[in-house]
Design a protein around this motif. Structure first.
Motif, PDB file in Angstrom:
ATOM      1  N   UNK A   1       0.826  -1.221   0.000  1.00 30.48           N
ATOM      2  CA  UNK A   1       0.000   0.000   0.000  1.00 30.48           C
ATOM      3  C   UNK A   1       0.860   1.271   0.000  1.00 30.48           C
ATOM      4  N   UNK A   2       0.347   2.317  -0.667  1.00 27.76           N
ATOM      5  CA  UNK A   2       1.081   3.580  -0.753  1.00 27.76           C
ATOM      6  C   UNK A   2       1.411   4.163   0.614  1.00 27.76           C
ATOM      7  N   UNK A   3       0.524   3.924   1.587  1.00 28.18           N
ATOM      8  CA  UNK A   3       0.782   4.477   2.919  1.00 28.18           C
ATOM      9  C   UNK A   3       2.102   3.930   3.453  1.00 28.18           C
ATOM     10  N   UNK A   4       2.321   2.638   3.234  1.00 28.35           N
ATOM     11  CA  UNK A   4       3.529   2.020   3.765  1.00 28.35           C
ATOM     12  C   UNK A   4       4.766   2.506   3.014  1.00 28.35           C
ATOM     13  N   UNK A   5       4.653   2.686   1.693  1.00 29.94           N
ATOM     14  CA  UNK A   5       5.827   3.208   0.986  1.00 29.94           C
ATOM     15  C   UNK A   5       6.123   4.627   1.466  1.00 29.94           C
ATOM     16  N   UNK A   6       5.087   5.395   1.783  1.00 34.56           N
ATOM     17  CA  UNK A   6       5.296   6.731   2.335  1.00 34.56           C
ATOM     18  C   UNK A   6       6.014   6.681   3.675  1.00 34.56           C
TER      19      UNK A   6
ATOM     20  N   UNK B   1       8.741   8.364  -3.074  1.00 37.32           N
ATOM     21  CA  UNK B   1       7.782   7.367  -2.601  1.00 37.32           C
ATOM     22  C   UNK B   1       6.885   6.887  -3.751  1.00 37.32           C
ATOM     23  N   UNK B   2       6.468   7.821  -4.617  1.00 37.71           N
ATOM     24  CA  UNK B   2       5.639   7.422  -5.756  1.00 37.71           C
ATOM     25  C   UNK B   2       6.441   6.536  -6.712  1.00 37.71           C
ATOM     26  N   UNK B   3       7.708   6.944  -6.955  1.00 28.86           N
ATOM     27  CA  UNK B   3       8.541   6.176  -7.887  1.00 28.86           C
ATOM     28  C   UNK B   3       8.771   4.754  -7.406  1.00 28.86           C
ATOM     29  N   UNK B   4       8.821   4.597  -6.097  1.00 25.20           N
ATOM     30  CA  UNK B   4       9.087   3.268  -5.550  1.00 25.20           C
ATOM     31  C   UNK B   4       8.058   2.256  -6.065  1.00 25.20           C
ATOM     32  N   UNK B   5       6.815   2.719  -6.224  1.00 24.07           N
ATOM     33  CA  UNK B   5       5.789   1.827  -6.768  1.00 24.07           C
ATOM     34  C   UNK B   5       5.621   1.958  -8.277  1.00 24.07           C
TER      35      UNK B   5
ATOM     36  N   UNK C   1      -6.123  -1.274   1.024  1.00 24.76           N
ATOM     37  CA  UNK C   1      -5.262  -0.090   1.075  1.00 24.76           C
ATOM     38  C   UNK C   1      -6.019   1.227   1.143  1.00 24.76           C
ATOM     39  N   UNK C   2      -7.360   1.202   1.005  1.00 24.48           N
ATOM     40  CA  UNK C   2      -8.102   2.461   0.915  1.00 24.48           C
ATOM     41  C   UNK C   2      -8.040   3.260   2.210  1.00 24.48           C
TER      42      UNK C   2
END
Lengths: 284, 274
Positions: A109-114, A158-162, B207-208
């Motif tokens: 999830x993006x939260x975790x990459x952040x 962080x965005x690039x990581x995904x 993830x939402x």
């Protein structure tokens, strides 16, 4: 006729849900952005909210900032993805394991990459600690500001990581299935390595690159979690400003929030349409 | 001879760079999270913390975290099941039939995967207040169908594109009912696709954050909303533990899908979650 009815019957639940929720939410937001908010006694339709935000310096700098993080993360992700897929296209030992590692960020999830980027690149983060141990920096303030910075470096990382694996894994697949025949033909015709890349391999990758770049640009443009975790107080990403206006206790700001989200929608849709037009006309 | 040798090492150089780049960028970001989760205290500029299981003990004994975990599982399973039930018939039509208006339907169905949810959620919040779905479990489930259905359909549609429709006709000729055909022919053929699509849908729902916080409010506290709260409170150790719990299904999914996807090797671009 019966067949046709059956098809539409099978499609209808999905269409009702998507049109109802997505269309409904969008139109309701649009109506409210035009200041039609009966709840607080506003019945006349006007463009005040749009006028207000277009004259607002904070909105304009947020718009520019959002374009920068969306374009920056998309561009750098594509460049890195192309380089990596050129490196990984041939068979080699343990390729499966490397590709597994490459895909690893996709479901995270993006939260975790952040959070990962926050702990890694913050001014008292892991890298700053290692640099301090090595004596390269003396205090945490000497570590370059990459998180909560006005350039959005942490957000882009962080965005690039995904995004890199999102673009790149498909490219490796494309180059792998194409094999080496075209390249060998180009070599026999005397093409150097740049020309082989530019005129043989890149054209094969372009359709996939353009599809995925639209998707990641649109995602980055409207993303909320990562700018929330890693963004600075000024300028803020558009999504953050819109959310803050929406949750302001003063309900009068709501129409401005809706106007912002409508503008985000228009920009994303415009880009999708331009892309569709271009991809149907241009031959690579 | 020497020229070809140089070329070869040059190519391996790019390959080695790519391998190192991937291993470093993918795994190093997890290291601070893992260290934080086992840190009792970790003051700057120490590279190694004072170790301790404080955060794990706290997280695993805290009712709010456990109940958030269970609620997240409940929400995501419900969302996945509903989107599978409505997505399967639609994906079958889109994958096996050609008809007028197909392009339009495909565009409508994929739109929520492209356009950020932010642009619809504000309007939806106002609507959900009016119909009393705000701050409810079902409100969150309904709104999470928006991002999950597109992925469900994208994956199932590509599965149905290789589906031998003629098998169904043969079963019907032999006297099988629609139900028998569905459970004995359709499901056995497409179940790998169902598994992959469901896992992706589950993960999209899992993830939402924004949708959940705006519709669920303070009542529906899923794991990502808790995670945001812990990060906001500045407790890095607890945030790290919750992050690890939060990525667990993602890693599990990666292991399962790499099993189901290996073999055909190709990946459909756009099918992945951005």
């Amino acid at each position: 006729m019966k067949e046709k009815t059956k098809n539409w019957l099978m499609l209808s639940p999905v269409l009702i849900i998507i049109v109802g929720l997505f269309g409904g939410g969008f139109i309701y937001g649009l109506v409210q952005s035009l200041n039609y908010i009966p709840i607080i006694g506003q019945y006349e339709v006007n463009l005040d909210a749009y006028k207000a935000i277009l004259q607002d310096k904070e909105f304009l700098s947020s718009l520019g900032f959002t374009f920068w993080i969306a374009l920056g993360s998309t561009f750098f992700s594509i460049v890195v993805a192309i380089i990596l897929s050129m490196g990984l296209r041939k068979r080699f030992k343990r390729k499966g394991a490397v590709l597994f590692a490459y895909q690893f960020p996709l479901p995270i999830p993006h939260i975790v990459s952040g959070i990962a980027i926050l702990f890694l690149f913050g001014q008292s983060g892991f890298i700053a600690r290692i640099l301090a141990l090595l004596g390269i920096i003396e205090s945490s303030s000497q570590f370059p500001e990459m998180i909560f910075d006005s350039h959005g470096i942490g957000i882009i990382l962080a965005l690039m990581w995904k995004f890199v694996p999102f673009v790149g894994v498909a490219l490796v697949g494309i180059l792998q299935t194409t094999g080496t025949a075209y390249e060998e033909a180009a070599i026999s015709l005397g093409a150097n390595s740049w020309n082989r890349f530019r005129y043989v391999l890149l054209p094969m990758m372009l359709p996939s690159i353009s599809t995925s770049s639209i998707l990641i640009f649109a995602y980055a443009f409207g993303s909320y979690e990562i700018p929330f975790l890693l963004g600075s107080t000024y300028p803020k990403a558009l999504s953050i400003v819109a959310y803050q206006k929406f949750t302001n206790i003063d309900l009068a700001y709501r129409s401005q929030a809706m106007a912002m989200s409508t503008i985000i929608a228009v920009i994303v849709l415009f880009i999708v349409i331009v892309y569709r037009r271009l991809s149907s006309k241009v031959r690579y | 001879m020497s020229k070809s040798k140089r070329k070869k090492s040059g190519k391996n150089g790019l390959r080695n760079f790519s391998i190192v780049y991937i291993l470093v960028t993918v795994f190093i970001p997890f290291i601070p999270i893992i260290i934080w989760s086992f840190a009792f205290r970790w003051n700057y500029p120490n590279v190694v913390p004072e170790w301790g299981l404080r955060a794990w003990k706290y997280a695993l004994s805290q009712k709010s975290i456990i109940s958030s975990l269970l609620l997240s599982i409940n929400v995501s399973l419900t969302v996945t099941l509903i989107s599978l039930c409505v997505g399967m018939p639609a994906a079958k039509v889109l994958g096996t039939k050609d008809f007028k208006g197909k392009k339009v339907v495909e565009t409508i169905v994929t739109l929520p995967a492209i356009v950020p949810v932010l642009v619809v959620i504000m309007g939806l919040q106002v609507i959900f207040i009016k119909i009393n779905l705000i701050n409810t479990f079902w409100g969150v489930v309904i709104v999470q169908l928006i991002p999950t259905i597109p992925y469900m359909i994208m994956y199932l549609q590509s599965t149905f594109e290789d589906y031998p429709v003629s098998y169904e006709d043969q079963a019907k000729v032999l006297g099988a009912s629609t139900m028998v055909t569905f459970f004995q022919i359709t499901i056995p053929i497409i179940y790998p696709g169902i598994i992959v699509a469901s896992l992706y849908a589950f993960l999209v729902s899992w993830s939402q954050y924004l949708l959940t916080i705006m519709i669920g409010g303070p009542n529906v506290r899923t794991l990502p909303t808790q995670l945001f709260a812990f990060i906001g409170s500045g407790d890095n150790a607890i945030s790290a533990v919750v992050s690890i719990i939060f990525v667990f299904p993602a890693i599990l999914m990666l292991l399962i899908t790499s099993r189901y996807l290996s073999g055909n090797g190709e990946k459909k671009s756009g099918g992945n979650e951005v």
